[in-house]
Design a protein around this motif. Structure first.
Motif, short mmCIF file in Angstrom:
data_model
loop_
_atom_site.label_atom_id
_atom_site.label_comp_id
_atom_site.label_asym_id
_atom_site.label_seq_id
_atom_site.Cartn_x
_atom_site.Cartn_y
_atom_site.Cartn_z
N ALA B 185 0.79 -1.23 0.00
CA ALA B 185 0.00 0.00 0.00
C ALA B 185 0.83 1.28 0.00
CB ALA B 185 -0.93 0.00 1.19
N VAL B 186 2.10 1.16 -0.33
CA VAL B 186 2.91 2.37 -0.37
C VAL B 186 2.61 3.11 -1.67
CG1 VAL B 186 5.24 3.30 -0.35
CG2 VAL B 186 4.69 1.26 0.96
N SER B 189 5.45 7.74 -5.78
CA SER B 189 5.92 9.08 -5.49
C SER B 189 5.55 10.02 -6.63
CB SER B 189 7.43 9.07 -5.36
OG SER B 189 7.99 8.97 -6.64
N ASN B 273 2.85 16.62 3.67
CA ASN B 273 1.63 16.15 3.01
C ASN B 273 1.23 17.04 1.86
OD1 ASN B 273 1.14 13.88 4.55
ND2 ASN B 273 0.05 15.02 6.12
N ARG B 276 3.51 16.25 -1.05
CA ARG B 276 3.92 14.86 -1.28
C ARG B 276 3.74 14.47 -2.74
NH1 ARG B 276 -0.07 11.76 2.50
NH2 ARG B 276 1.24 10.02 1.93
N ARG B 362 -5.83 5.29 6.18
CA ARG B 362 -4.94 4.28 6.71
C ARG B 362 -3.69 4.91 7.34
NH1 ARG B 362 -3.25 -0.98 3.38
NH2 ARG B 362 -2.49 -2.14 5.17
N GLU B 363 -3.18 5.90 6.64
CA GLU B 363 -1.99 6.57 7.13
C GLU B 363 -2.30 7.30 8.45
OE1 GLU B 363 -0.44 9.08 4.15
OE2 GLU B 363 0.47 10.40 5.64
N LEU B 366 -2.30 4.86 11.17
CA LEU B 366 -0.93 4.51 11.57
C LEU B 366 -0.38 5.56 12.53
CD1 LEU B 366 1.65 2.77 11.19
CD2 LEU B 366 2.29 4.36 9.38
N LEU B 367 -0.60 6.82 12.20
CA LEU B 367 -0.09 7.89 13.07
C LEU B 367 -0.72 7.80 14.46
CD1 LEU B 367 0.01 10.88 10.57
CD2 LEU B 367 1.94 9.71 11.62
N PRO B 457 -7.94 3.73 15.54
CA PRO B 457 -6.76 3.39 14.74
C PRO B 457 -6.86 2.04 14.05
CG PRO B 457 -6.12 4.20 16.90
CD PRO B 457 -7.60 4.15 16.90
N ILE B 458 -7.47 1.02 14.72
CA ILE B 458 -7.52 -0.29 14.07
C ILE B 458 -8.44 -0.26 12.86
CG2 ILE B 458 -7.32 -2.69 14.78
CD1 ILE B 458 -8.86 -1.96 17.26
N LEU B 461 -6.50 1.34 10.14
CA LEU B 461 -5.42 0.51 9.63
C LEU B 461 -5.96 -0.64 8.78
CD1 LEU B 461 -2.99 0.32 12.65
CD2 LEU B 461 -2.43 1.10 10.36
#
Ligand SMILES: Nc1ncnc2c1ncn2[C@@H]1O[C@H](COP(=O)(O)OP(=O)(O)OP(=O)(O)O)[C@@H](O)[C@H]1O
Ligand SMILES: [Mg+2]
Lengths: 207, 464
Positions: B185-186, B189, B273, B276, B362-363, B366-367, B457-458, B461
């Motif tokens: 999921a990255v 760029s 952000n 990005r 999702r990000e 994670l944070l 968060p879960i 994620l």
């Protein structure tokens, strides 16, 4: 360890204060985390727990160093000299020196996991939770990651709770807990991969 | 369907706003025409109403242009968010063309629904306006037409431009590869997305040529007001160049503003952000740049003209007496009309912001898992939208000052006692525009921030 759906991830989330239990109490060291409010849980995650997930561990906009230092940044402080030295050592042992300025998308899966491990170890948390940290990796890279984790446990005395499907991975552990249908059904000390496989097969047969 | 509707909410709103704008404007011109015919003194003048129609078409055209840019960008953002789904469908055997035409079809639907609703609202407003104006005696009693047939034209134009904007915005669908359904999921760029040398080359040429023409127009304007024709083309060319190269121009500007704000971890993350993906930040901001630049151009142009008049007046008081008030009225009407395009741009920007927060669920999870507090998350999103808005409106203001000044100089530089004057900047108005867009962006950030903070968060994620 346990079959899919046996509750491994759920247990991890509850231990980390990410999810709340419907009943019972959860302790992390001397802290009862079931009583904490959201802000306290946030601080707990920031300072006392480290995470390594199966995938998507890193903040895509930050480079490797930025990701490793994120827990300190969130606290609004620079790592102190001890911590900085620790980070340096981690970066060295994990072979990330050349990668510090790279972004996550420029790294291989194994490198990304190593960065996540470095981040988790950097704050010396009470507990590192790793949910199938090798699940997305090929077997060789997976072994490397396991070696790093077990070295951390051995050299720094770092407590690590890891979920895995892989008996070889589990054979690195000092204590192995087996789950089935949301319950703990078996517990062993250090075991060989063969012994672990036998237990797993036995559990499967008993169902 | 309801999910699709939510995604297209802002496109619907934009289509509706432009359609309503067109209907009100053209219907009211019809009413004014009727009023003039009814008034024995003023009498009917075909040239006058034709002139009004031309002016109205200009404003409607600008509104349509802005909404097309905004909608195309919104669609591109939506497509970016659907990448995995599209990739999965491609993996299962759907063709890229089919995927794209599905998006385009949605556009036709959005255009039809939005334009129809907007037309109804516009018609209602028109009837209300005529009623109020007649009762208060501003308009003479007469038989005003209920519907102006010509008002149907902008409605049709809205449907077509929305559809075309969806077609343009969905170009990215073609670039989605089936493999992307499988990948980690990255995200890719900005660099990887690809440089566009041809497009950027054209942009540079356009900006250079346009700037030259603008300069030439200003110089020619000192002799004759025909300079404005030269300057006009200079403005169109250079501005098109800037829009084409937005993904080159915006990120450095954003970085500049971001550096000023990035004091804390949250600020720094927000700054990252915002830049990005150069393409995304360009998409998000260019609509607002256009809107603010338009408003400022008109405001500065008129203010500069007023300054010149003041100088001319000082030279020859008798000749220019009483011209001020008539002018102030025109200024006000023009600003309202052009301001409408800025509102459309701001709507688009607000939506782009909330979409980008939604897409990063999702990000954000994670944070939170790593120890970001709710407050920090909230501040990060707010800082990000502030950065985008401040940059876009500041850039728009700067451009607008240049264009407005060039316009005034080239058109009026030759009037007696005119000559070269520094740009007249109505600071109050500029401030209002900047504060207004800032407030809108802040409001726009509220809903997605709430959602982002409420999700555990879960949950975040686990999201795909
Ligand atoms: N102790 C429990 N009581 C009630 N429900 C539970 C319990 N443990 C887990 N569950 C439920 O079981 C489901 C699967 O749990 P979980 O995702 O933790 O499985 P897992 O072991 O991580 O599976 P996998 O290996 O596929 O990742 C979840 O819906 C969870 O809510
Ligand atoms: Mg699991």
């Amino acid at each position: 360890m346990g079959a899919s759906g046996s509750g491994k991830s759920t247990l991890m989330h509850i231990m980390a204060g990410l999810d709340s239990a419907t009943s019972g109490r959860v302790w992390l060291g001397d802290t009862e985390i079931t009583r904490l409010d959201d802000d306290q849980l946030t601080l707990l995650r920031r300072r006392r727990v480290g995470f390594v997930f199966q995938a998507f561990n890193l903040v895509p906009t930050l480079d490797v160093l930025g990701n490793i230092r994120l827990p300190f940044e969130l606290d609004g402080r620079e790592p102190n000299p001890d911590e900085a030295a620790r980070i340096d050592r981690l970066v060295q042992t994990l072979g990330l020196e050349e990668r510090l300025r790279h972004r996550p998308h420029e790294l291989s899966g194994g490198q990304q996991q190593r960065v996540a491990i470095a981040r988790a170890l950097a704050t010396q948390p009470d507990l590192i939770l790793a949910d199938e940290p090798t699940g997305n990796l090929d077997s060789r890279t997976g072994r490397e990651v396991l070696a790093v984790l077990s070295a951390a446990a051995r050299d720094y005395g770092q407590a690590i709770a890891m979920v895995t499907h892989d008996p070889v991975a589990a054979s690195f552990a000092d204590r192995i807990v087996f789950l089935a249908d949301g319950r703990m059904v078996e517990e062993r000390g250090r075991s060989s991969a063969e012994q672990i496989s036998a237990i797993m097969l036995g559990m499967e047969a008993a169902r | 369907m309801s999910a699709a509707l939510r995604e297209h909410r802002s496109s619907l709103l934009v289509a509706g706003l432009s359609s309503a704008f067109g209907v009100v404007l053209l219907s009211m011109i019809g009413a004014i025409d009727t009023a003039a015919r009814a008034d024995a003194v003023v009498g009917a003048s075909d040239t006058a109403s034709a002139l009004l129609l031309v002016a109205a078409s200009l404003f409607i055209g600008i509104a349509l242009y802005v909404s097309a840019v905004v909608t195309a960008n919104t669609v591109a953002t939506i497509v970016a968010g659907r990448t995995r789904t599209i990739a999965l469908l491609r993996l299962l055997g759907s063709s890229a063309r089919r995927q794209r035409s599905a998006v385009t079809r949605e556009g036709l639907g959005v255009g039809l629904i939005g334009a129809a609703l907007g037309a109804l609202a516009g018609e209602a407003l028109h009837l209300l306006l005529v009623l109020v104006l007649r009762e208060t005696g501003v308009l003479p009693p007469a038989d005003y037409p209920l519907i102006a047939p010509v008002a149907l034209l902008p409605v049709i134009a809205v449907v077509l431009t929305t559809w075309a904007a969806f077609r343009t915005g969905s170009r990215r669908v073609l670039a989605v590869r089936p493999m992307q359904a499988l990948g980690a999921a990255v995200e890719r760029s900005g660099e990887e997305v690809g440089r566009r040398p041809v497009r950027h080359g054209i942009a540079v040429v356009l900006v250079a040529l346009g700037t030259l023409l603008l300069g030439g127009g200003v110089a020619a304007g000192l002799v004759s007001s025909f300079g404005v024709v030269i300057a006009f083309f200079g403005g169109i060319l250079s501005f098109t160049g800037i829009v084409l190269a937005a993904d080159l121009v915006m990120p450095p500007l954003l970085r500049l503003v971001g550096r000023a704000m990035a004091r804390t971890a949250t600020g720094r993350l927000a700054a990252e952000n915002a830049v990005r993906s150069p393409e995304r930040s360009a998409r998000t901001t260019i609509g607002l740049v256009i809107g603010v630049a338009l408003v400022t151009t008109f405001a500065v142009g008129l203010q500069s003209y007023i300054d010149m008049l003041a100088r001319a007046q000082a030279n020859d008081p008798a000749y220019y007496a009483g011209i001020d008030e008539a002018f102030a009225m025109t200024v006000a009407v023009f600003l309202v009309l052009i301001g409408f395009s800025a509102v459309i741009a701001a709507v688009g920007m607000a939506d782009a912001l909330s979409l980008s927060v939604l897409q990063r669920g999702r990000e954000l999870g994670l944070l939170r898992a790593l120890g970001f507090s709710k407050g920090q998350l909230r501040r990060m999103i707010l800082a990000e939208s502030a950065q985008l808005t401040v940059t876009a409106s500041a850039f728009g203001v700067v451009l607008g000052i240049g264009y407005g000044w060039a316009g005034a100089q080239s058109l009026f530089g030759s009037i007696e006692g005119g000559g070269l004057v520094p740009p007249g900047i109505p600071w109050l108005l500029v401030l209002l525009v900047v504060i207004g867009t800032g407030a809108l962006a802040a409001i726009a950030a509220v809903a997605p921030t709430r959602r982002a903070v409420r999700v555990t968060p879960i949950e975040a994620l686990a999201a795909p």
